[in-house]
Design a protein around this motif. Structure first.
Motif, PDB file in Angstrom:
ATOM      1  N   GLN A 475      21.864  33.902 -17.841  1.00 50.32           N
ATOM      2  CA  GLN A 475      20.849  33.804 -16.791  1.00 50.32           C
ATOM      3  C   GLN A 475      21.174  32.736 -15.763  1.00 50.32           C
ATOM      4  O   GLN A 475      20.430  32.571 -14.796  1.00 50.32           O
ATOM      5  N   THR A 476      22.299  32.034 -15.947  1.00 45.62           N
ATOM      6  CA  THR A 476      22.852  31.217 -14.869  1.00 45.62           C
ATOM      7  C   THR A 476      23.602  32.127 -13.905  1.00 45.62           C
ATOM      8  O   THR A 476      23.480  31.997 -12.682  1.00 45.62           O
ATOM      9  N   ARG A 480      18.013  37.390 -13.488  1.00 46.13           N
ATOM     10  CA  ARG A 480      17.288  38.574 -13.932  1.00 46.13           C
ATOM     11  C   ARG A 480      17.965  39.297 -15.087  1.00 46.13           C
ATOM     12  O   ARG A 480      17.527  40.371 -15.501  1.00 46.13           O
ATOM     13  N   ALA A 481      19.028  38.727 -15.620  1.00 39.35           N
ATOM     14  CA  ALA A 481      19.737  39.378 -16.722  1.00 39.35           C
ATOM     15  C   ALA A 481      18.816  39.531 -17.932  1.00 39.35           C
ATOM     16  O   ALA A 481      18.008  38.645 -18.226  1.00 39.35           O
ATOM     17  N   GLY A 482      18.953  40.664 -18.626  1.00 38.33           N
ATOM     18  CA  GLY A 482      18.159  40.909 -19.820  1.00 38.33           C
ATOM     19  C   GLY A 482      19.021  40.906 -21.062  1.00 38.33           C
ATOM     20  O   GLY A 482      20.249  41.021 -20.989  1.00 38.33           O
ATOM     21  N   PHE A 483      18.387  40.794 -22.218  1.00 40.45           N
ATOM     22  CA  PHE A 483      19.101  40.774 -23.492  1.00 40.45           C
ATOM     23  C   PHE A 483      18.758  42.016 -24.305  1.00 40.45           C
ATOM     24  O   PHE A 483      17.747  42.674 -24.085  1.00 40.45           O
ATOM     25  N   GLY A 487      17.775  45.525 -22.323  1.00 43.05           N
ATOM     26  CA  GLY A 487      17.276  44.445 -21.493  1.00 43.05           C
ATOM     27  C   GLY A 487      15.820  44.098 -21.702  1.00 43.05           C
ATOM     28  O   GLY A 487      15.246  43.330 -20.930  1.00 43.05           O
ATOM     29  N   ARG A 488      15.217  44.600 -22.773  1.00 40.77           N
ATOM     30  CA  ARG A 488      13.779  44.357 -22.983  1.00 40.77           C
ATOM     31  C   ARG A 488      13.458  42.887 -23.236  1.00 40.77           C
ATOM     32  O   ARG A 488      12.366  42.425 -22.934  1.00 40.77           O
ATOM     33  N   ALA A 489      14.420  42.156 -23.834  1.00 40.43           N
ATOM     34  CA  ALA A 489      14.191  40.744 -24.157  1.00 40.43           C
ATOM     35  C   ALA A 489      14.468  39.883 -22.935  1.00 40.43           C
ATOM     36  O   ALA A 489      15.548  39.926 -22.357  1.00 40.43           O
ATOM     37  N   ARG A 490      13.491  39.076 -22.544  1.00 37.59           N
ATOM     38  CA  ARG A 490      13.632  38.204 -21.384  1.00 37.59           C
ATOM     39  C   ARG A 490      14.230  36.864 -21.741  1.00 37.59           C
ATOM     40  O   ARG A 490      14.726  36.143 -20.869  1.00 37.59           O
ATOM     41  N   THR A 491      14.180  36.513 -23.008  1.00 37.15           N
ATOM     42  CA  THR A 491      14.687  35.218 -23.476  1.00 37.15           C
ATOM     43  C   THR A 491      15.454  35.438 -24.774  1.00 37.15           C
ATOM     44  O   THR A 491      15.331  36.481 -25.432  1.00 37.15           O
TER      45      THR A 491
END
Length: 528
Positions: A475-476, A480-483, A487-491
């Motif tokens: 996310q650096t 807006r990158a998802g996990f 990509g459902r995980a924001r963190t």
């Protein structure tokens, strides 16, 4: 020279230290060749995989010693900072932190890297076009370039609101393929995946429909985290309804970090971690993904993609060219991309094959250069490896069981396709095996009732363990990158909380940690 193509070099001290540690066997550059996935006989359940054939007995002992899991968490391990071996990037960990070439490329390699980078960013156009050797797009497609999905060579962006995202594609699966490892059969009309763009005069197939349901999870100490439960569907289908048996499987573009080094891991080292029948009773039963090589039909070990469905970087790139962009290559001659026999208007359109250049829209050396570029993107150096919180988090990562699948380190083969990846101590934090991640991450859902777990009765979600190197910069590189695979995980916390199946016990241990220990484990992940 741009940040993407600027060469990075190790300091003399770092190079000498790495050489002394045997992590690089530099043999000089030679012209690179197309990938050659060496067929490896499938290993029956319970069999011990064959030993590596590239090592002497002395080397074998040294490799076993250096890759043995550490028991000392009071200080960093030797060379732990150099996560990608001698090619590790020591550039500033900023938005361009995943775009740098491997630091041990020679001048010829850097030139090929720059050429591959330009092709990776190249915008393809529809046929016919005055821009010869750049046409052939689609006719149905998801993106016009590789860079569109892999933003600054990192992971993709999930959609925001009602707007779509080329980084998240919707695969189509049939029930008879859900149980197999290789899921290639698609909808009879729409093919392998939903194409949300079309060349002028040709309607797009349709668009992804996505909404989230927020559901809270309470951690030890009372901290509450909200998880986004995605509900997938389609809208605006232009070619009629999907087949009633078609299932939806969303996939987010994965990061490009360290692909060539993953390719250089010996199959025997990967198979050594496989335990498909869980004979040791630890609840972890990773299994290999065996693919069929196109040349002679011999099985080869898949290691790329969310399902480990590709054996080589080149194979993965060829499939992406054809399926995502609609560009044919020598390895995948689909000049009309993912168009099916029932899409006659698509098949009637002109393709971009130029006879004087070859029989595909992206003839060699295009695919070869893109694969070279992808193979030599550098792994970023670790940060803060000696910080007390990071060391404590590393121990917790081990103690909670995360390292059972996210295996910390390997030593690559002495004789891989590219000399710069030879005999490197690397830290990918993955076993490259398939693991059951539970119903919450199930691979395919029914388009008629996306929220229902009973509609399709899919098997529990089975995914390749994603490498974690570079995840601390995700996310650096792009805020807006998802996990996770969609990509459902924001963190990172949300990503851990989605773990189930074989990872359920590790997830529950994370939940039970006090707040300080959870922060330490996250600090470790952010250092990768």
């Amino acid at each position: 020279m741009t940040a993407r193509t600027a060469p990075r070099f190790l300091t003399p001290l770092a190079a000498a230290t790495l050489a002394a540690a045997f992590v690089v066997a530099w043999v000089g550059w030679r012209p690179f060749a197309a990938d050659k996935a060496v067929p490896v006989p499938a290993v029956a359940h319970g069999e011990t995989p064959a030993q590596r054939t590239d090592l002497s007995d002395t080397d074998r002992r040294r490799v076993a010693d250096v890759t043995r899991p550490t028991r000392d968490f009071t200080r960093p391990e030797p060379f732990e900072t150099m996560a990608g071996g001698a090619g590790t990037s020591t550039a500033k960990p900023d938005r361009a932190g995943l775009t740098h070439p491997a630091g041990n490329l020679d001048a010829a390699g850097e030139e090929r890297f720059r050429l591959g980078s330009a092709l990776f960013e190249k915008l393809w156009v529809s046929s016919p076009s005055s821009t010869q050797a750049s046409d052939g797009l689609g006719p149905l497609y998801n993106a016009r370039s590789c860079e569109t999905c892999h933003i600054r060579d990192g992971r993709g962006r999930p959609p925001v609101g009602t707007a779509g995202s080329p980084s998240l594609v919707l695969k189509f699966l049939f029930p008879e393929t859900v149980e197999s490892v290789v899921q290639t059969a698609g909808d009879p009309v729409y093919g392998r995946q939903l194409q949300d763009s079309g060349v002028p005069g040709l309607p797009a197939e349709g668009h992804l429909a996505l909404r989230y349901e927020e559901r809270p999870v309470t951690l030890a100490g009372g901290e509450r985290v909200s998880l986004r439960h995605p509900v997938y569907g389609t809208k605006g289908l232009a070619y009629g309804p999907l087949d009633s048996a078609t299932r939806l499987s969303p996939r987010l573009a994965p990061p490009m970090t360290g692909l060539g080094l993953l390719e250089a891991i010996d199959p025997a080292d990967i198979l050594a971690h496989a335990d498909p029948d869980d004979r040791d009773g630890d609840g972890i039963s990773g299994r290999a993904s065996w693919q069929t090589a196109s040349a002679d039909g011999a099985p080869v070990l898949g290691r790329f993609g969310w399902k480990a469905q590709a054996a080589t970087v080149r194979a993965q790139a060829a499939d992406a060219f054809a399926t995502d962009i609609g560009i044919s290559t020598p390895d995948d001659p689909r000049s009309h991309g993912d168009c099916t026999a029932r899409q006659s208007r698509c098949l009637a359109l002109e393709d971009g094959v130029q006879a004087r250049l070859g029989s595909s829209e992206a003839p060699d050396p295009v695919l070869e250069l893109v694969a070279f570029y992808a193979r030599h993107l550098a792994v970023p150096a670790r940060r803060n490896v000696a910080a007390p919180a990071v060391l404590a988090g590393k121990q917790l990562f081990s103690d909670t069981g995360c390292a059972s699948c996210h295996v910390p380190k390997f030593v690559t083969r002495r004789d891989p396709t590219s000399p710069s990846t030879a005999f490197q101590l690397i830290w990918p934090y993955s076993d490259l095996l398939l693991h059951d991640m539970g119903e919450g991450l199930s691979d395919a859902v029914s388009p008629s009732d996306p929220a229902s777990a009973d509609a399709a009765k899919p098997r529990p979600g089975e995914w390749r363990t994603p490498p974690l190197w570079g995840i601390g910069l995700a996310q650096t590189v792009d805020a807006r990158a998802g996990f996770l695979h969609d990509g459902r995980a924001r963190t990172l916390t949300e990503a851990i909380l989605w773990h189930g199946g074989e990872a359920q016990a590790a997830r529950d241990r994370f939940v039970s940690l006090d707040a300080a220990n959870r922060r330490a484990l996250l600090a470790f992940l952010e250092s990768l």
